[in-house]
Write a protein that holds these residues in place. Structure first.
Motif, PDB file in Angstrom:
ATOM      1  N   GLY A 773       0.826  -1.190   0.000  1.00  0.00           N
ATOM      2  CA  GLY A 773       0.000   0.000   0.000  1.00  0.00           C
ATOM      3  C   GLY A 773       0.869   1.250   0.000  1.00  0.00           C
ATOM      4  N   ALA A 774       0.234   2.392  -0.211  1.00  0.00           N
ATOM      5  CA  ALA A 774       0.985   3.640  -0.320  1.00  0.00           C
ATOM      6  C   ALA A 774       0.952   4.461   0.955  1.00  0.00           C
ATOM      7  CB  ALA A 774       0.422   4.468  -1.483  1.00  0.00           C
ATOM      8  N   ALA A 775      -0.004   4.195   1.842  1.00  0.00           N
ATOM      9  CA  ALA A 775      -0.155   5.028   3.032  1.00  0.00           C
ATOM     10  C   ALA A 775       0.774   4.545   4.143  1.00  0.00           C
ATOM     11  CB  ALA A 775      -1.609   5.010   3.490  1.00  0.00           C
ATOM     12  N   ASP A 776       0.671   5.172   5.308  1.00  0.00           N
ATOM     13  CA  ASP A 776       1.502   4.789   6.433  1.00  0.00           C
ATOM     14  C   ASP A 776       1.049   3.420   6.954  1.00  0.00           C
ATOM     15  OD1 ASP A 776      -0.485   5.136   8.813  1.00  0.00           O
ATOM     16  OD2 ASP A 776      -0.693   6.967   7.598  1.00  0.00           O
ATOM     17  N   ARG A 780      -2.500   1.171   6.304  1.00  0.00           N
ATOM     18  CA  ARG A 780      -2.444  -0.083   5.551  1.00  0.00           C
ATOM     19  C   ARG A 780      -3.014  -1.241   6.377  1.00  0.00           C
ATOM     20  NH1 ARG A 780       2.939   1.561   4.293  1.00  0.00           N
ATOM     21  NH2 ARG A 780       3.801  -0.264   5.383  1.00  0.00           N
ATOM     22  N   ARG A 781      -2.716  -1.232   7.675  1.00  0.00           N
ATOM     23  CA  ARG A 781      -3.241  -2.300   8.535  1.00  0.00           C
ATOM     24  C   ARG A 781      -4.757  -2.208   8.663  1.00  0.00           C
ATOM     25  NH1 ARG A 781      -2.119  -6.264  11.930  1.00  0.00           N
ATOM     26  NH2 ARG A 781      -3.438  -6.543  13.773  1.00  0.00           N
ATOM     27  N   LEU A 782      -5.292  -0.992   8.746  1.00  0.00           N
ATOM     28  CA  LEU A 782      -6.748  -0.860   8.797  1.00  0.00           C
ATOM     29  C   LEU A 782      -7.386  -1.439   7.541  1.00  0.00           C
ATOM     30  CD1 LEU A 782      -7.199   2.696  10.353  1.00  0.00           C
ATOM     31  CD2 LEU A 782      -7.897   0.519  11.370  1.00  0.00           C
ATOM     32  N   ARG A 783      -6.733  -1.254   6.395  1.00  0.00           N
ATOM     33  CA  ARG A 783      -7.310  -1.805   5.166  1.00  0.00           C
ATOM     34  C   ARG A 783      -7.292  -3.334   5.189  1.00  0.00           C
ATOM     35  NH1 ARG A 783      -5.325  -0.536  -0.936  1.00  0.00           N
ATOM     36  NH2 ARG A 783      -3.318  -1.131  -0.049  1.00  0.00           N
ATOM     37  N   VAL A 784      -6.172  -3.952   5.594  1.00  0.00           N
ATOM     38  CA  VAL A 784      -6.161  -5.415   5.600  1.00  0.00           C
ATOM     39  C   VAL A 784      -7.116  -5.966   6.654  1.00  0.00           C
ATOM     40  CG1 VAL A 784      -3.847  -5.608   4.637  1.00  0.00           C
ATOM     41  CG2 VAL A 784      -4.142  -5.583   7.102  1.00  0.00           C
ATOM     42  N   MET A 785      -7.334  -5.223   7.738  1.00  0.00           N
ATOM     43  CA  MET A 785      -8.328  -5.662   8.712  1.00  0.00           C
ATOM     44  C   MET A 785      -9.721  -5.621   8.097  1.00  0.00           C
ATOM     45  SD  MET A 785      -6.733  -6.704  11.286  1.00  0.00           S
ATOM     46  CE  MET A 785      -8.187  -6.989  12.292  1.00  0.00           C
ATOM     47  N   LEU A 786      -9.992  -4.599   7.297  1.00  0.00           N
ATOM     48  CA  LEU A 786     -11.263  -4.523   6.581  1.00  0.00           C
ATOM     49  C   LEU A 786     -11.440  -5.730   5.677  1.00  0.00           C
ATOM     50  CD1 LEU A 786     -13.746  -3.237   5.147  1.00  0.00           C
ATOM     51  CD2 LEU A 786     -12.113  -1.923   3.772  1.00  0.00           C
ATOM     52  N   GLN A 802       0.795  -7.386  10.398  1.00  0.00           N
ATOM     53  CA  GLN A 802       1.093  -6.001   9.982  1.00  0.00           C
ATOM     54  C   GLN A 802       0.185  -5.639   8.805  1.00  0.00           C
ATOM     55  OE1 GLN A 802       5.369  -5.932   9.458  1.00  0.00           O
ATOM     56  NE2 GLN A 802       5.721  -5.895  11.649  1.00  0.00           N
ATOM     57  N   ASP A 803       0.743  -5.308   7.612  1.00  0.00           N
ATOM     58  CA  ASP A 803      -0.116  -4.933   6.483  1.00  0.00           C
ATOM     59  C   ASP A 803      -0.265  -6.078   5.483  1.00  0.00           C
ATOM     60  OD1 ASP A 803       2.383  -5.003   5.357  1.00  0.00           O
ATOM     61  OD2 ASP A 803       2.143  -3.154   4.206  1.00  0.00           O
ATOM     62  N   SER A 804       0.027  -7.302   5.931  1.00  0.00           N
ATOM     63  CA  SER A 804      -0.051  -8.475   5.055  1.00  0.00           C
ATOM     64  C   SER A 804      -1.182  -9.385   5.517  1.00  0.00           C
ATOM     65  CB  SER A 804       1.276  -9.235   5.071  1.00  0.00           C
ATOM     66  OG  SER A 804       1.179 -10.437   4.331  1.00  0.00           O
ATOM     67  N   LEU A 805      -1.937  -9.899   4.560  1.00  0.00           N
ATOM     68  CA  LEU A 805      -3.072 -10.765   4.874  1.00  0.00           C
ATOM     69  C   LEU A 805      -3.008 -12.032   4.026  1.00  0.00           C
ATOM     70  CD1 LEU A 805      -6.783 -10.049   5.381  1.00  0.00           C
ATOM     71  CD2 LEU A 805      -6.164 -11.374   3.371  1.00  0.00           C
ATOM     72  N   THR A 806      -3.302 -13.171   4.637  1.00  0.00           N
ATOM     73  CA  THR A 806      -3.512 -14.409   3.907  1.00  0.00           C
ATOM     74  C   THR A 806      -4.880 -14.953   4.287  1.00  0.00           C
ATOM     75  OG1 THR A 806      -2.438 -15.737   5.623  1.00  0.00           O
ATOM     76  CG2 THR A 806      -1.067 -14.986   3.799  1.00  0.00           C
ATOM     77  N   ALA A 807      -5.532 -15.600   3.329  1.00  0.00           N
ATOM     78  CA  ALA A 807      -6.866 -16.154   3.570  1.00  0.00           C
ATOM     79  C   ALA A 807      -7.008 -17.448   2.787  1.00  0.00           C
ATOM     80  CB  ALA A 807      -7.949 -15.156   3.163  1.00  0.00           C
ATOM     81  N   ARG A 808      -7.869 -18.331   3.299  1.00  0.00           N
ATOM     82  CA  ARG A 808      -8.040 -19.617   2.634  1.00  0.00           C
ATOM     83  C   ARG A 808      -9.438 -20.155   2.893  1.00  0.00           C
ATOM     84  NH1 ARG A 808      -4.373 -24.511   4.537  1.00  0.00           N
ATOM     85  NH2 ARG A 808      -2.749 -22.994   4.060  1.00  0.00           N
ATOM     86  N   VAL A 809      -9.960 -20.832   1.894  1.00  0.00           N
ATOM     87  CA  VAL A 809     -11.159 -21.647   2.049  1.00  0.00           C
ATOM     88  C   VAL A 809     -10.890 -22.917   1.258  1.00  0.00           C
ATOM     89  CG1 VAL A 809     -12.336 -20.592   0.069  1.00  0.00           C
ATOM     90  CG2 VAL A 809     -13.671 -21.719   1.849  1.00  0.00           C
ATOM     91  N   GLU A 810     -11.343 -24.076   1.771  1.00  0.00           N
ATOM     92  CA  GLU A 810     -11.004 -25.328   1.116  1.00  0.00           C
ATOM     93  C   GLU A 810     -12.029 -26.399   1.453  1.00  0.00           C
ATOM     94  OE1 GLU A 810      -7.251 -26.648   2.720  1.00  0.00           O
ATOM     95  OE2 GLU A 810      -7.778 -25.908   4.703  1.00  0.00           O
ATOM     96  N   GLY A 811     -11.961 -27.500   0.681  1.00  0.00           N
ATOM     97  CA  GLY A 811     -12.758 -28.671   0.984  1.00  0.00           C
ATOM     98  C   GLY A 811     -14.243 -28.536   0.694  1.00  0.00           C
ATOM     99  N   ARG A 812     -14.632 -27.596  -0.172  1.00  0.00           N
ATOM    100  CA  ARG A 812     -16.051 -27.409  -0.494  1.00  0.00           C
ATOM    101  C   ARG A 812     -16.317 -27.781  -1.948  1.00  0.00           C
ATOM    102  NH1 ARG A 812     -18.702 -24.135   3.090  1.00  0.00           N
ATOM    103  NH2 ARG A 812     -20.511 -25.079   2.095  1.00  0.00           N
ATOM    104  N   GLY A 813     -17.596 -27.938  -2.280  1.00  0.00           N
ATOM    105  CA  GLY A 813     -17.983 -28.291  -3.635  1.00  0.00           C
ATOM    106  C   GLY A 813     -17.703 -27.170  -4.619  1.00  0.00           C
ATOM    107  N   PRO A 814     -17.726 -27.479  -5.930  1.00  0.00           N
ATOM    108  CA  PRO A 814     -17.340 -26.478  -6.932  1.00  0.00           C
ATOM    109  C   PRO A 814     -18.215 -25.232  -6.929  1.00  0.00           C
ATOM    110  CG  PRO A 814     -18.243 -28.474  -7.955  1.00  0.00           C
ATOM    111  CD  PRO A 814     -17.998 -28.794  -6.527  1.00  0.00           C
ATOM    112  N   GLU A 815     -19.529 -25.368  -6.728  1.00  0.00           N
ATOM    113  CA  GLU A 815     -20.405 -24.197  -6.747  1.00  0.00           C
ATOM    114  C   GLU A 815     -20.042 -23.219  -5.639  1.00  0.00           C
ATOM    115  OE1 GLU A 815     -25.202 -23.137  -6.442  1.00  0.00           O
ATOM    116  OE2 GLU A 815     -24.526 -25.208  -6.742  1.00  0.00           O
TER     117      GLU A 815
END
Length: 872
Positions: A773-776, A780-786, A802-815
């Motif tokens: 991100g470009a801000a302080d 940036r952390r407020l945005r990743v929390m959002l 900090q300003d880094s986010l990882t997310a995952r979803v798994e094991g569900r059907g294709p739809e």
């Protein structure tokens, strides 16, 4: 060469296919992806198989199924081999990055070998063995069914028909002769057999191949020679019963009864053809369907040849009632003629119930038996009418009932678990024993009556851990909810994810909308004896937060308030095998297999060297395998000139597409590809989310936000947006039909999406990484929390640093998975430059409400449902 060296050698070869470095061409990239994708799917499949075997071992320890020493050896060998495969696949995905797995596996394997019960060594490589030479320790050579008969005859001195066994080695020799095994494998691979009709056609084709094959001379001669020895021992040339004795058949805990063929009253001249028919029954529809559903390999088929004995009457003894684990009774069912009529239910049978302790008959029910089965003069079996004066008479005398009861209880004591015993009685009243195997206990848990006025809040689901518990409901939708869990609460969550495992020691009960018996969380719930119901669809909506409920897992129901009568009646189930030598042996082995200690993937202890059980290794490898797949796209830089620029209705977009495997419907001849030519469903779902709502443009920036951007841009060299032609700094999709990796950079922030969406839910996953991100740093952390809060509303597991986010979803059907990719596409597009205006939590909430509202409109589901919707 030891297993560790073998793993390293195989992984080096596979690693050559997977180790495509930055800057390589598209063909090499395709080969790399295909090898990695295939290896990942193999790892996921092996992980599921390992957990299923562990679940079986836990059921046996709890006394829910009986078992013997053969069960311990076979399940231990299988789970060890499968976990070995998991490590091999892990090393292939990431050569050299997890060397500690080898050492941990070897240490665990040595511990298991030391805990395994010792067995007497027998001669290996025999093709045919006389029944008088074997006992139950010969299961691996002769199959459990015949080995158990040898135990009855040779160790217990019981009357058992004489005979011999064609061994597992003989079956292997037969299957490997004349390319028979290769032809069977070809038929299976070519068939698909995804419906009953195609499965039946496949089975018939395989049976034809087996019956047309020649039995090797060495095996055929051995069968003939052993038959002549049998005839010499008994003084005449008998017809024989030809019985299956596949490895694993009739072991305690096995449900293979009735899957394989038994042929009665076979003439000596027909023995070789009968042998082939029994071997062919390995590939019957029921047997193949069972193995496919359980992920089991095809076992060698041992075949027993037994002297046909006269059967004036016959039947079956259950040393415990198979429909009631606690009934202290022996059940005997009998009829006139061969016991096969009782086994297959083709005739009415007499029933005798005998008290196990006093040997007194509790009850008897004498049926009118109008037909009976016996051997025909020319071979085979025939049915005829029972004489009128015998039809209503008991098929067993009271003395025979008592003798059967006493001997059957001896057999149970010999094996250490309840028995299902087949017997025949000749006209002189002598009893011969034809089979002894574990009783398959199928009793449902005892469901307690409810007090008048009790209200059922919800019912159904899968009982993965029995018992009753009560407490205040605590919904777990997000990571923050886990931190707020109060001890003694009833945990209600969408998925049965392993991230919930640390709560189980302090939870009174667990309910999830998804999940089954073979998952990590189910294993931990059983270990801690926490009542658990999984697969309770819409539980988060139906069971109110902070409500006081009683969870009756045995009755598969959730009740309002505290139902004291259920809690007072809650008592541990009776483990019929506890304290026996076989139960003690399994407990010692399982200590190194089933417990799960690695619970927190983010913790400092989540390391290969801390794996002390096979379950730890499967947990660690599954977590890291998904991470390795997620890193594939980020680890390969492709020149713009090796990609196609995306066009939408003729208009060029600032995205490029790299086709690694069948991602295009037709390969474009130009330097661009139209959106309509894309076959990759994950990419199309992302694109839909990115473009469903127009981007409003850069937000209005106040003076402080603008100065923050200028300061960061001048002080942080990583924010330089200038660059060359490499797609590493552009937006590009790497796709196949089921796989998509998106690398994108919008201004000063970066994001990466990787997804695999196919037919099999267990293989599906979507991962997301967002940083920069470009801000302080605070903005940036407020945005990743959002972003984190929005994604958690729709069922993602997220982690913010900090300003880094990882997310995952798994094991569900294709739809479901495609709908979550729509969510990611929308979030990627509509959080651009928001860091410049982020000031406080109130502003985060306002933008979160707006994004969730748009996504609810787009998906046709509000966020509160999206977090835990059920696949159709």
């Amino acid at each position: 060469m030891g297993p560790v060296e073998t793993i390293k050698r195989i992984s080096r070869r596979v690693g050559q296919l997977l180790g495509v470095g930055p800057g390589t061409g598209p063909e090499a990239l395709r080969e790399s992806f295909q090898a990695r994708y295939h290896t990942f799917k193999l790892l996921v499949s092996a992980n599921t198989q390992a957990l299923e075997v562990m679940a079986e071992m836990e059921e046996a320890l709890r006394g829910e199924i009986p078992f013997g020493f053969g069960f311990i050896r076979s399940r231990t060998a299988r789970v060890t081999a499968v976990v070995y495969s998991i490590i091999r696949y892990m090393e292939a995905l990431a050569p050299g990055r997890y060397p500690g797995l080898h050492d941990s596996f070897e240490a665990i394997r040595r511990n298991i070998q030391e805990a395994l019960p010792r067995v007497e060594k027998h001669v290996e490589g025999r093709r045919v063995v006389a029944l008088g030479e074997i006992d139950r320790n010969d299961s691996a050579e002769c199959g459990p069914k015949m080995a158990h008969l040898g135990e009855l005859r040779n160790r217990m001195g019981l009357r058992v028909p004489d005979g011999f066994v064609v061994t597992a080695d003989a079956c292997r020799m037969f299957m490997e002769s004349g390319d028979l095994r290769e032809e069977i494998d070809r038929l299976i691979q070519a068939s698909g057999a995804d419906n009953p009709s195609s499965m039946l056609a496949l089975c018939e084709a395989i049976e034809r191949e087996v019956l047309a094959a020649e039995v090797p001379d060495e095996v055929a001669v051995a069968i003939g020679r052993e038959y002549e020895r049998l005839a010499a021992r008994i003084g005449y040339r008998p017809n024989v019963g030809v019985r299956s004795s596949a490895l694993g058949e009739d072991e305690a805990g096995s449900s293979s009864a009735g899957q394989y063929l038994t042929l009665l009253n076979v003439h000596p001249e027909d023995m070789l053809f009968a042998y082939k028919r029994v071997v062919a029954s390995l590939y019957g529809a029921q047997a193949m369907g069972y193995r496919r559903n359980r992920g089991l390999d095809t076992p060698p088929m041992c075949v027993g040849f037994l002297e046909m004995v006269e059967a004036w009457a016959g039947g079956v003894v259950y040393t415990r009632d198979p429909l009631s684990e606690n009934a202290e009774a022996v059940l005997i069912n009998a009829c006139w003629g061969r016991p096969k009529s009782v086994v297959d239910g083709s005739v009415l049978a007499d029933s005798f119930v005998v008290d196990r302790r006093t040997l007194v008959q509790r009850s008897r029910d004498i049926a009118v038996k109008r037909i009976r089965m016996h051997g025909g003069r020319a071979g085979g079996m025939v049915m005829d009418r029972v004489p009128a004066d015998m039809a209503s008479q008991p098929s067993l005398t009271d003395q025979q009932v008592t003798d059967l009861t006493c001997t059957s209880l001896r057999i149970e004591e010999q094996f250490g678990y309840p028995q299902d015993i087949e017997f025949a009685v000749n006209e002189a009243g002598e009893i011969a024993y034809l089979q002894a195997r574990a009783v398959m206990l199928t009793a449902e848990p005892v469901v307690q009556p409810l007090p008048e006025g009790t209200r059922v809040v919800m019912s159904g689901g899968v009982r993965v851990s029995g018992g009753v518990g009560a407490g205040l409901v605590h919904h777990v939708r997000t990571t923050a909810d886990i931190l707020d869990f109060e001890p003694g609460g009833v945990l209600v969550a969408r998925q049965s994810g392993p991230d919930l495992a640390p709560l189980l020691p302090v939870a009174s009960a667990v309910i999830t909308e998804l999940g089954g018996v073979a998952g990590h969380l189910a294993s931990v719930a059983r270990e801690f004896r926490v009542p658990a119901l999984f697969g309770m669809g819409n539980a988060l909506d139906s069971i109110p937060e902070s409500a006081m409920v009683t969870v009756d897992a045995d009755g598969r129901r959730v009740l309002r308030g505290v139902v004291e009568s259920l809690l007072e009646s809650e008592a541990p189930g009776v483990n019929l095998m506890a304290g026996s030598p076989v139960h003690t042996a399994l407990a010692a082995v399982a200590e190194h297999i089933t417990p799960l200690h690695l619970l927190d993937p983010e913790g400092l202890t989540f390391r290969p060297e801390n794996c002390t059980t096979l379950h730890d290794i499967t947990r660690y490898c599954h977590e890291k395998a998904v991470a390795e797949m997620f890193s594939f796209g980020r680890g390969h830089k492709v020149s713009r000139y090796e990609a196609k620029q995306l066009h939408v209705e003729g208009s060029p977009k600032q995205f490029w597409v790299v086709n690694v495997q069948d991602g295009f419907m037709v390969e474009p001849s130009d330097k661009w590809v139209e959106l309509g030519q894309i076959a990759c469903q994950p990419m199309l779902a992302l694109w839909r989310g990115m473009n469903a709502f127009p981007w409003e443009g850069p937000p209005a920036v106040n003076g402080r936000g603008f100065l923050s951007v200028l300061f960061e841009a001048s002080m942080n060299p990583k924010l330089n947006v200038a660059g060359g032609s490499s797609l590493a700094f552009k937006n590009y999709f790497m796709i196949s039909k089921e796989f998509c990796s998106l690398q994108s950079r919008f201004g000063f922030h970066f994001c990466n999406v990787e997804a695999l969406v196919g037919e099999y839910a267990v293989e599906n996953y979507a991962g997301f990484r967002f940083f920069g991100g470009a801000a302080d740093p605070g903005r940036r952390r407020l945005r990743v929390m959002l972003i984190s809060e929005v994604l958690e509303e729709f069922g993602f597991r997220t982690s913010v640093r900090q300003d880094s986010l990882t997310a995952r979803v798994e094991g569900r059907g294709p739809e479901h998975m495609l709908s979550r990719l729509v969510v990611l596409g929308h979030v990627i597009m509509h959080t651009r430059q928001l860091d410049m205006i982020m000031r406080d939590a109130a502003q985060v909430q306002a933008h979160k409400d707006r994004l969730c509202s748009q996504l609810g409109e787009l998906l046709g589901e509000p966020a509160s449902l999206g977090a835990h919707s059920i696949d159709g």
